[in-house]
Design a protein around this motif. Sequence first.
Motif, PDB file in Angstrom:
ATOM      1  N   HIS B  92      43.439 -13.284  63.736  1.00 51.96           N
ATOM      2  CA  HIS B  92      42.588 -12.108  63.788  1.00 51.96           C
ATOM      3  C   HIS B  92      43.360 -10.824  63.532  1.00 51.96           C
ATOM      4  O   HIS B  92      42.862  -9.902  62.898  1.00 51.96           O
ATOM      5  N   SER B  93      44.609 -10.767  64.023  1.00 49.47           N
ATOM      6  CA  SER B  93      45.315  -9.485  63.976  1.00 49.47           C
ATOM      7  C   SER B  93      46.543  -9.513  63.071  1.00 49.47           C
ATOM      8  O   SER B  93      47.164  -8.482  62.854  1.00 49.47           O
ATOM      9  N   GLY B  94      46.923 -10.685  62.553  1.00 45.33           N
ATOM     10  CA  GLY B  94      48.096 -10.721  61.683  1.00 45.33           C
ATOM     11  C   GLY B  94      49.397 -10.480  62.431  1.00 45.33           C
ATOM     12  O   GLY B  94      50.352  -9.973  61.846  1.00 45.33           O
ATOM     13  N   ARG B  95      49.415 -10.812  63.712  1.00 43.19           N
ATOM     14  CA  ARG B  95      50.653 -10.692  64.486  1.00 43.19           C
ATOM     15  C   ARG B  95      50.934 -12.015  65.186  1.00 43.19           C
ATOM     16  O   ARG B  95      50.002 -12.681  65.646  1.00 43.19           O
ATOM     17  N   PHE B  96      52.223 -12.375  65.279  1.00 47.14           N
ATOM     18  CA  PHE B  96      52.598 -13.562  66.039  1.00 47.14           C
ATOM     19  C   PHE B  96      52.302 -13.331  67.515  1.00 47.14           C
ATOM     20  O   PHE B  96      52.162 -12.181  67.937  1.00 47.14           O
ATOM     21  N   PRO B  97      52.240 -14.428  68.293  1.00 48.12           N
ATOM     22  CA  PRO B  97      51.974 -14.256  69.732  1.00 48.12           C
ATOM     23  C   PRO B  97      52.944 -13.277  70.396  1.00 48.12           C
ATOM     24  O   PRO B  97      52.569 -12.598  71.330  1.00 48.12           O
ATOM     25  N   ASP B  98      54.198 -13.155  69.907  1.00 48.29           N
ATOM     26  CA  ASP B  98      55.138 -12.202  70.517  1.00 48.29           C
ATOM     27  C   ASP B  98      54.960 -10.787  69.961  1.00 48.29           C
ATOM     28  O   ASP B  98      55.751  -9.897  70.243  1.00 48.29           O
ATOM     29  N   GLY B  99      53.925 -10.580  69.133  1.00 49.44           N
ATOM     30  CA  GLY B  99      53.662  -9.239  68.605  1.00 49.44           C
ATOM     31  C   GLY B  99      54.279  -8.997  67.239  1.00 49.44           C
ATOM     32  O   GLY B  99      53.998  -7.984  66.595  1.00 49.44           O
ATOM     33  N   GLY B 100      55.155  -9.906  66.784  1.00 52.09           N
ATOM     34  CA  GLY B 100      55.824  -9.739  65.488  1.00 52.09           C
ATOM     35  C   GLY B 100      54.824  -9.689  64.339  1.00 52.09           C
ATOM     36  O   GLY B 100      53.769 -10.323  64.396  1.00 52.09           O
ATOM     37  N   LEU B 101      55.185  -8.923  63.309  1.00 48.02           N
ATOM     38  CA  LEU B 101      54.259  -8.720  62.187  1.00 48.02           C
ATOM     39  C   LEU B 101      54.359  -9.860  61.181  1.00 48.02           C
ATOM     40  O   LEU B 101      55.450 -10.320  60.864  1.00 48.02           O
ATOM     41  N   ILE B 102      53.210 -10.283  60.668  1.00 46.82           N
ATOM     42  CA  ILE B 102      53.177 -11.367  59.679  1.00 46.82           C
ATOM     43  C   ILE B 102      53.052 -10.768  58.283  1.00 46.82           C
ATOM     44  O   ILE B 102      52.298  -9.810  58.080  1.00 46.82           O
ATOM     45  N   TYR B 103      53.808 -11.330  57.346  1.00 44.18           N
ATOM     46  CA  TYR B 103      53.669 -10.856  55.961  1.00 44.18           C
ATOM     47  C   TYR B 103      52.262 -11.153  55.454  1.00 44.18           C
ATOM     48  O   TYR B 103      51.722 -12.246  55.707  1.00 44.18           O
ATOM     49  N   PRO B 104      51.682 -10.210  54.723  1.00 41.68           N
ATOM     50  CA  PRO B 104      50.281 -10.383  54.314  1.00 41.68           C
ATOM     51  C   PRO B 104      50.068 -11.415  53.202  1.00 41.68           C
ATOM     52  O   PRO B 104      48.947 -11.531  52.686  1.00 41.68           O
ATOM     53  N   ALA B 105      51.105 -12.189  52.868  1.00 37.24           N
ATOM     54  CA  ALA B 105      50.864 -13.347  52.003  1.00 37.24           C
ATOM     55  C   ALA B 105      49.968 -14.327  52.751  1.00 37.24           C
ATOM     56  O   ALA B 105      49.208 -15.090  52.153  1.00 37.24           O
ATOM     57  N   MET B 106      50.054 -14.319  54.073  1.00 33.58           N
ATOM     58  CA  MET B 106      49.089 -15.024  54.915  1.00 33.58           C
ATOM     59  C   MET B 106      47.820 -14.173  54.899  1.00 33.58           C
ATOM     60  O   MET B 106      47.864 -12.994  55.242  1.00 33.58           O
ATOM     61  N   PRO B 107      46.702 -14.746  54.471  1.00 29.43           N
ATOM     62  CA  PRO B 107      45.528 -13.889  54.237  1.00 29.43           C
ATOM     63  C   PRO B 107      44.806 -13.473  55.521  1.00 29.43           C
ATOM     64  O   PRO B 107      43.611 -13.669  55.657  1.00 29.43           O
ATOM     65  N   PHE B 108      45.556 -12.850  56.455  1.00 28.86           N
ATOM     66  CA  PHE B 108      44.892 -12.473  57.716  1.00 28.86           C
ATOM     67  C   PHE B 108      43.888 -11.345  57.515  1.00 28.86           C
ATOM     68  O   PHE B 108      42.998 -11.166  58.337  1.00 28.86           O
ATOM     69  N   ALA B 109      44.022 -10.599  56.382  1.00 30.92           N
ATOM     70  CA  ALA B 109      43.021  -9.562  56.132  1.00 30.92           C
ATOM     71  C   ALA B 109      41.643 -10.194  55.907  1.00 30.92           C
ATOM     72  O   ALA B 109      40.615  -9.564  56.097  1.00 30.92           O
ATOM     73  N   SER B 110      41.636 -11.484  55.473  1.00 30.58           N
ATOM     74  CA  SER B 110      40.369 -12.214  55.366  1.00 30.58           C
ATOM     75  C   SER B 110      40.083 -12.996  56.646  1.00 30.58           C
ATOM     76  O   SER B 110      38.966 -12.995  57.153  1.00 30.58           O
ATOM     77  N   TYR B 111      41.133 -13.659  57.173  1.00 30.42           N
ATOM     78  CA  TYR B 111      40.926 -14.517  58.341  1.00 30.42           C
ATOM     79  C   TYR B 111      40.494 -13.719  59.570  1.00 30.42           C
ATOM     80  O   TYR B 111      39.971 -14.288  60.526  1.00 30.42           O
ATOM     81  N   THR B 112      40.728 -12.410  59.564  1.00 33.14           N
ATOM     82  CA  THR B 112      40.296 -11.595  60.702  1.00 33.14           C
ATOM     83  C   THR B 112      38.787 -11.697  60.898  1.00 33.14           C
ATOM     84  O   THR B 112      38.269 -11.469  61.982  1.00 33.14           O
ATOM     85  N   LYS B 113      38.078 -12.079  59.813  1.00 29.20           N
ATOM     86  CA  LYS B 113      36.611 -12.168  59.901  1.00 29.20           C
ATOM     87  C   LYS B 113      36.130 -13.464  60.561  1.00 29.20           C
ATOM     88  O   LYS B 113      34.941 -13.628  60.819  1.00 29.20           O
TER      89      LYS B 113
END
Lengths: 235, 412
Positions: B92-113
């Motif tokens: 949903h937020s594109g962050r790992f459980p520890d808060g680390g940022l995920i590279y947007p090659a992982m389509p979290f901008a879509s998966y947030t939906k």
Amino acid sequence: MFARVAASALVIVTLAVFDGAAAQTANQPPDTMAARVEACTPCHGNKGEGTSDVYFPRLAGKPAGYLYNQLLAFRSGRRKYPPMNYLLEFLPDPYLESMAEHFAGEHPPLPQPAPSEVSKDVLAQGELLATSGDAGRNIPACVSCHGPGLTGMQPGIPGLLGLRAAYISAQLGAWRYGTRTAKSPDCMQLVAGHLTEADVTAVAAWLATRPAPTNPAPVPKGTYALPFGCGSQPN
Amino acid sequence: MGSKLSITLLALAALTTVAQAQDKSSDIIARGEYLARAGDCTACHTAPEGRLFAGGRAMPTPFGTLYTSNITPDPETGIGRWSADDFYKTMHSGRFPDGGLIYPAMPFASYTKVTRADSDAIFAYLRSIPPVDQKNRPHDLRFPYDNRQLILGWRTLYFREGEFKPDPTKSAEWNRGAYLVEGLGHCSMCHSPINALGGTSKSDAFKGGLIPMQNWYAPSLTSNREAGLGDWSIKDITDLLQTGVSARGVVYGPMAEVVHNSLQYLSDEDTRAMAVYLKGISEPSPPPPASSALPTTESSLLISLGKTVYDKNCASCHGTQGEGKPPHWPPLANNQSIEMESAVNPIRMVLNGGYPPGTKGNPMPYGMPPFAGLLSDNEVAAVVSYIRTAWGNRGTPVSAREANELRSAPLN
């Protein structure tokens, strides 16, 4: 009168049905493997006999198991050749198996061997390696696995006839450098690792000069015992 | 006797409850597997010849190479210690459980939906697959992209967190399609112009673009001059999505992968919903530009050579009038992917040929032969110019230089 009308109506209906069926067939590609593998033919020839490009191999008549292994290896990228990797990437196993069987079942005549570009001494060295190997350097003879007639063995060992020197030499080079690999134990990588560049040139040149045998078919599985384990030809 | 009976009944009741719970959890796992297919997780998280979802697949990007992560339930190297909460927050937020940022090659901008319930089902499925002990490989990104803090800038520009909100003015079917296309399907990852920052701006969503590193053109899903589906029948759209072939055209290249790994597994209802939505977002498009960059004399020479090349090499399958034998030999006349402004895809198809994906609905697809070794740059340009302008097609001619440049385009 009524019967005649009914009969003509029947004829018209029959014609319409027949026309419909014919039109449908005419509007579809032939439902054959040959039509489905047309993508292979610019490089491998209409019946898998090869083309004028010396780096593209003949496929016709090779054991289906060998061809299938190569299709799987190209699909996964284990065997690297981008145009092949790209074509096969999304094709399912049973279809690749059918493709392998299709080309294994084609038997266009083997080409006339081309005149060799290397010296007699080099050819003699190639013949020696191919037929007797070099025990001192741990090099088995080609014939010990690929068969006394070099026609291969079912299901996984390819024949070595009808291939050009450039192709054989490129493949042996690829085995040596590890860009072509196969299921473990990867026997050809072990063998090629013991070859020098001069060995490769000699053996490739000699193999390409071999005339077509009377019976080019691969021998049945188990005709002879392999000198060592081979992942592509499980016992 | 009485107590014995009641104990037996109690035991039976308990057994039934356990069985029901198991049924329910296996239902959730099956639904999660279906949704993981809809999200095409395997395309990135399974390496060639690798174990399912063990990651390690190299993803070349303009910024360097990313290596995908292990999402099997292995506690040390996978996501075995994650909770359903952790998983939802990551999607949903594109962050790992520890808060680390995920590279947007992982389509979290879509998966947030994706809804919480669907996220939980996917997580339950991922918990059920065999764990694989395989350490994640560190990314290999160039300076300055190896600094994850840069992702914050990208997120500010391009990331809007939030679950899918149905549009009450549209049908339930349209909304289901929108949820799948905009969410798990992550179609906008390719079908939108990618700018230098590797982002997709909201206003450009589904407007098409060249896929970085792959050099395939992902056509616009809104313009009927590209892959807009406004004048397609619902059946043709669902055929294309489910089987890879249709009366109007065939999928190749990166879209063949999507159909192969993902879309062919979707239910008839979901496929239809996506078709309804995709047809609905197409917009009337401005008329095509009449002029080409090439001088007229050069164009007419090219086109006349192109007809010769076409009649000799192409007409036997695609027909003298470009009518093809659909669905297996696609029509070229009135085919948007041939006519559209970018000629990258038709040039690539002539050079490299291709197979549509083998699917349940089309297990033995017919292939297009590669002509790279048979035709010169000039002949490739000529035949592509011809098919883009013949039979009422409204594309523009292409130059030999464009054909030549695509000879070195990556193939996989």
